[in-house]
Design a protein around this motif. Sequence first.
Motif, PDB file in Angstrom:
ATOM      1  N   ARG A 106       9.708 -42.426  -1.031  1.00 38.97           N
ATOM      2  CA  ARG A 106       9.899 -42.435  -2.470  1.00 38.97           C
ATOM      3  C   ARG A 106       9.008 -41.367  -3.088  1.00 38.97           C
ATOM      4  NH1 ARG A 106      12.204 -46.937  -1.384  1.00 38.97           N
ATOM      5  NH2 ARG A 106      12.468 -48.885  -2.383  1.00 38.97           N
ATOM      6  N   LEU A 107       9.613 -40.554  -3.960  1.00 37.09           N
ATOM      7  CA  LEU A 107       8.917 -39.424  -4.562  1.00 37.09           C
ATOM      8  C   LEU A 107       9.121 -39.403  -6.056  1.00 37.09           C
ATOM      9  CD1 LEU A 107      10.359 -36.871  -2.004  1.00 37.09           C
ATOM     10  CD2 LEU A 107       8.012 -37.702  -1.977  1.00 37.09           C
ATOM     11  N   GLY A 108       8.185 -38.816  -6.762  1.00 37.75           N
ATOM     12  CA  GLY A 108       8.343 -38.550  -8.182  1.00 37.75           C
ATOM     13  C   GLY A 108       8.928 -37.159  -8.360  1.00 37.75           C
ATOM     14  N   ALA A 109       9.414 -36.858  -9.564  1.00 38.31           N
ATOM     15  CA  ALA A 109      10.031 -35.554  -9.825  1.00 38.31           C
ATOM     16  C   ALA A 109       9.057 -34.413  -9.554  1.00 38.31           C
ATOM     17  CB  ALA A 109      10.536 -35.495 -11.263  1.00 38.31           C
ATOM     18  N   SER A 110       7.780 -34.631  -9.801  1.00 43.61           N
ATOM     19  CA  SER A 110       6.794 -33.566  -9.592  1.00 43.61           C
ATOM     20  C   SER A 110       6.486 -33.332  -8.115  1.00 43.61           C
ATOM     21  CB  SER A 110       5.500 -33.882 -10.345  1.00 43.61           C
ATOM     22  OG  SER A 110       4.927 -35.076  -9.835  1.00 43.61           O
ATOM     23  N   ASP A 111       6.962 -34.196  -7.242  1.00 42.47           N
ATOM     24  CA  ASP A 111       6.718 -34.064  -5.803  1.00 42.47           C
ATOM     25  C   ASP A 111       7.744 -33.176  -5.108  1.00 42.47           C
ATOM     26  OD1 ASP A 111       4.559 -35.866  -5.971  1.00 42.47           O
ATOM     27  OD2 ASP A 111       5.925 -37.578  -5.753  1.00 42.47           O
ATOM     28  N   LEU A 112       8.829 -32.830  -5.792  1.00 43.09           N
ATOM     29  CA  LEU A 112       9.902 -32.041  -5.192  1.00 43.09           C
ATOM     30  C   LEU A 112      10.051 -30.697  -5.885  1.00 43.09           C
ATOM     31  CD1 LEU A 112      11.367 -35.232  -5.370  1.00 43.09           C
ATOM     32  CD2 LEU A 112      12.769 -33.953  -3.801  1.00 43.09           C
ATOM     33  N   THR A 113      10.720 -29.787  -5.204  1.00 43.18           N
ATOM     34  CA  THR A 113      11.131 -28.508  -5.780  1.00 43.18           C
ATOM     35  C   THR A 113      12.570 -28.253  -5.352  1.00 43.18           C
ATOM     36  OG1 THR A 113       8.882 -27.621  -5.621  1.00 43.18           O
ATOM     37  CG2 THR A 113      10.663 -26.021  -5.886  1.00 43.18           C
ATOM     38  N   VAL A 114      13.390 -27.814  -6.296  1.00 48.19           N
ATOM     39  CA  VAL A 114      14.763 -27.412  -6.000  1.00 48.19           C
ATOM     40  C   VAL A 114      14.773 -25.893  -5.948  1.00 48.19           C
ATOM     41  CG1 VAL A 114      17.110 -27.281  -6.909  1.00 48.19           C
ATOM     42  CG2 VAL A 114      15.847 -29.405  -7.072  1.00 48.19           C
ATOM     43  N   ARG A 115      15.327 -25.336  -4.879  1.00 49.42           N
ATOM     44  CA  ARG A 115      15.431 -23.882  -4.716  1.00 49.42           C
ATOM     45  C   ARG A 115      16.913 -23.506  -4.666  1.00 49.42           C
ATOM     46  NH1 ARG A 115      13.211 -21.176  -0.478  1.00 49.42           N
ATOM     47  NH2 ARG A 115      12.477 -19.595  -1.901  1.00 49.42           N
ATOM     48  N   VAL A 116      17.316 -22.578  -5.552  1.00 48.64           N
ATOM     49  CA  VAL A 116      18.716 -22.166  -5.626  1.00 48.64           C
ATOM     50  C   VAL A 116      18.795 -20.653  -5.451  1.00 48.64           C
ATOM     51  CG1 VAL A 116      20.779 -22.088  -7.061  1.00 48.64           C
ATOM     52  CG2 VAL A 116      19.287 -24.093  -7.149  1.00 48.64           C
ATOM     53  N   THR A 176      20.445 -17.303  -6.102  1.00 52.38           N
ATOM     54  CA  THR A 176      21.321 -16.779  -7.149  1.00 52.38           C
ATOM     55  C   THR A 176      22.410 -15.882  -6.574  1.00 52.38           C
ATOM     56  OG1 THR A 176      19.782 -14.943  -7.537  1.00 52.38           O
ATOM     57  CG2 THR A 176      19.533 -16.900  -8.927  1.00 52.38           C
ATOM     58  N   ASP A 177      22.275 -15.453  -5.319  1.00 51.16           N
ATOM     59  CA  ASP A 177      23.297 -14.604  -4.708  1.00 51.16           C
ATOM     60  C   ASP A 177      24.508 -15.393  -4.247  1.00 51.16           C
ATOM     61  OD1 ASP A 177      21.895 -12.150  -4.979  1.00 51.16           O
ATOM     62  OD2 ASP A 177      20.650 -12.685  -3.259  1.00 51.16           O
ATOM     63  N   ASP A 178      24.279 -16.542  -3.628  1.00 52.10           N
ATOM     64  CA  ASP A 178      25.417 -17.302  -3.090  1.00 52.10           C
ATOM     65  C   ASP A 178      25.510 -18.739  -3.614  1.00 52.10           C
ATOM     66  OD1 ASP A 178      23.425 -18.654  -1.703  1.00 52.10           O
ATOM     67  OD2 ASP A 178      23.975 -17.856   0.255  1.00 52.10           O
ATOM     68  N   GLY A 179      24.573 -19.156  -4.453  1.00 57.36           N
ATOM     69  CA  GLY A 179      24.621 -20.481  -5.043  1.00 57.36           C
ATOM     70  C   GLY A 179      24.148 -21.606  -4.135  1.00 57.36           C
ATOM     71  N   SER A 180      23.722 -21.279  -2.914  1.00 57.92           N
ATOM     72  CA  SER A 180      23.257 -22.340  -2.011  1.00 57.92           C
ATOM     73  C   SER A 180      21.946 -22.915  -2.533  1.00 57.92           C
ATOM     74  CB  SER A 180      23.078 -21.793  -0.590  1.00 57.92           C
ATOM     75  OG  SER A 180      22.086 -20.784  -0.570  1.00 57.92           O
ATOM     76  N   GLY A 181      21.730 -24.182  -2.225  1.00 55.94           N
ATOM     77  CA  GLY A 181      20.541 -24.838  -2.728  1.00 55.94           C
ATOM     78  C   GLY A 181      19.871 -25.718  -1.700  1.00 55.94           C
ATOM     79  N   THR A 182      18.592 -25.949  -1.920  1.00 51.31           N
ATOM     80  CA  THR A 182      17.809 -26.872  -1.102  1.00 51.31           C
ATOM     81  C   THR A 182      16.849 -27.613  -2.018  1.00 51.31           C
ATOM     82  OG1 THR A 182      16.058 -25.240  -0.676  1.00 51.31           O
ATOM     83  CG2 THR A 182      17.839 -25.362   0.939  1.00 51.31           C
ATOM     84  N   TYR A 183      16.373 -28.734  -1.521  1.00 50.50           N
ATOM     85  CA  TYR A 183      15.228 -29.363  -2.175  1.00 50.50           C
ATOM     86  C   TYR A 183      14.171 -29.539  -1.111  1.00 50.50           C
ATOM     87  CZ  TYR A 183      16.954 -33.846  -0.297  1.00 50.50           C
ATOM     88  OH  TYR A 183      17.379 -34.849   0.529  1.00 50.50           O
ATOM     89  N   CYS A 184      12.925 -29.409  -1.516  1.00 47.87           N
ATOM     90  CA  CYS A 184      11.839 -29.493  -0.542  1.00 47.87           C
ATOM     91  C   CYS A 184      10.686 -30.295  -1.135  1.00 47.87           C
ATOM     92  CB  CYS A 184      11.401 -28.112  -0.098  1.00 47.87           C
ATOM     93  SG  CYS A 184      11.040 -26.955  -1.418  1.00 47.87           S
ATOM     94  N   PHE A 185       9.913 -30.867  -0.225  1.00 49.80           N
ATOM     95  CA  PHE A 185       8.759 -31.664  -0.614  1.00 49.80           C
ATOM     96  C   PHE A 185       7.811 -31.775   0.565  1.00 49.80           C
ATOM     97  CE2 PHE A 185      11.908 -34.540   1.110  1.00 49.80           C
ATOM     98  CZ  PHE A 185      11.192 -35.425   1.906  1.00 49.80           C
ATOM     99  N   ARG A 186       6.591 -32.181   0.300  1.00 49.17           N
ATOM    100  CA  ARG A 186       5.638 -32.501   1.349  1.00 49.17           C
ATOM    101  C   ARG A 186       5.542 -34.020   1.397  1.00 49.17           C
ATOM    102  NH1 ARG A 186       2.688 -29.788   4.582  1.00 49.17           N
ATOM    103  NH2 ARG A 186       2.877 -27.859   3.400  1.00 49.17           N
ATOM    104  N   CYS A 187       5.790 -34.571   2.582  1.00 50.27           N
ATOM    105  CA  CYS A 187       5.783 -36.014   2.744  1.00 50.27           C
ATOM    106  C   CYS A 187       4.369 -36.557   2.512  1.00 50.27           C
ATOM    107  CB  CYS A 187       6.273 -36.398   4.141  1.00 50.27           C
ATOM    108  SG  CYS A 187       6.275 -38.181   4.431  1.00 50.27           S
ATOM    109  N   ALA A 188       4.255 -37.530   1.626  1.00 46.10           N
ATOM    110  CA  ALA A 188       2.952 -38.119   1.317  1.00 46.10           C
ATOM    111  C   ALA A 188       2.418 -38.966   2.471  1.00 46.10           C
ATOM    112  CB  ALA A 188       3.060 -38.966   0.053  1.00 46.10           C
ATOM    113  N   GLU A 189       3.314 -39.431   3.337  1.00 51.50           N
ATOM    114  CA  GLU A 189       2.890 -40.290   4.435  1.00 51.50           C
ATOM    115  C   GLU A 189       2.379 -39.500   5.636  1.00 51.50           C
ATOM    116  OE1 GLU A 189       5.634 -43.449   5.349  1.00 51.50           O
ATOM    117  OE2 GLU A 189       6.230 -43.591   3.237  1.00 51.50           O
ATOM    118  N   CYS A 190       3.133 -38.463   6.061  1.00 51.06           N
ATOM    119  CA  CYS A 190       2.739 -37.727   7.271  1.00 51.06           C
ATOM    120  C   CYS A 190       2.295 -36.301   6.990  1.00 51.06           C
ATOM    121  CB  CYS A 190       3.871 -37.733   8.293  1.00 51.06           C
ATOM    122  SG  CYS A 190       5.313 -36.743   7.809  1.00 51.06           S
ATOM    123  N   GLY A 191       2.518 -35.794   5.778  1.00 55.59           N
ATOM    124  CA  GLY A 191       2.089 -34.448   5.415  1.00 55.59           C
ATOM    125  C   GLY A 191       3.042 -33.348   5.822  1.00 55.59           C
ATOM    126  N   SER A 192       4.173 -33.684   6.423  1.00 59.05           N
ATOM    127  CA  SER A 192       5.125 -32.660   6.861  1.00 59.05           C
ATOM    128  C   SER A 192       5.803 -31.994   5.664  1.00 59.05           C
ATOM    129  CB  SER A 192       6.216 -33.281   7.737  1.00 59.05           C
ATOM    130  OG  SER A 192       5.685 -33.731   8.947  1.00 59.05           O
TER     131      SER A 192
END
Length: 124
Positions: free
Chosen positions: A16-26, A28-44
Amino acid sequence: MAIVIKADCPGCGVVRLGASDLTVRVCTDDGSGTYCFRCAECGSAVSHEASTPVCELLASAGVKRVDWCWPDDLDDRPGGPRFTHDDLLDFHLLLDHDDEEWSRQLAASTPEANSNSNSTSTST
């Protein structure tokens, strides 16, 4: 009320994460997207592909959005012949040598060395 976002960590499972724990990366060339975060439990560091609607939903929930694009020089292609499988095998054999021959051959193959040899040969 704070928004809680559930995401999957490969090591920990659903976290479970808060909005400030994630980042959305888009891209602009092809519209592909990802979301990323650092796991609070294991640090990955975790990154997952995300569709455009998912990226928009996360951004509307307050997740920071970062737009990025491919570098301009990605489409630049050097001149000359294509690199072949034989070239790769020759390169592998050169790397396997533990003498100065490889360094000398590599230095001789650079454009600077070729222009120096041309200027040297024309001045004699």
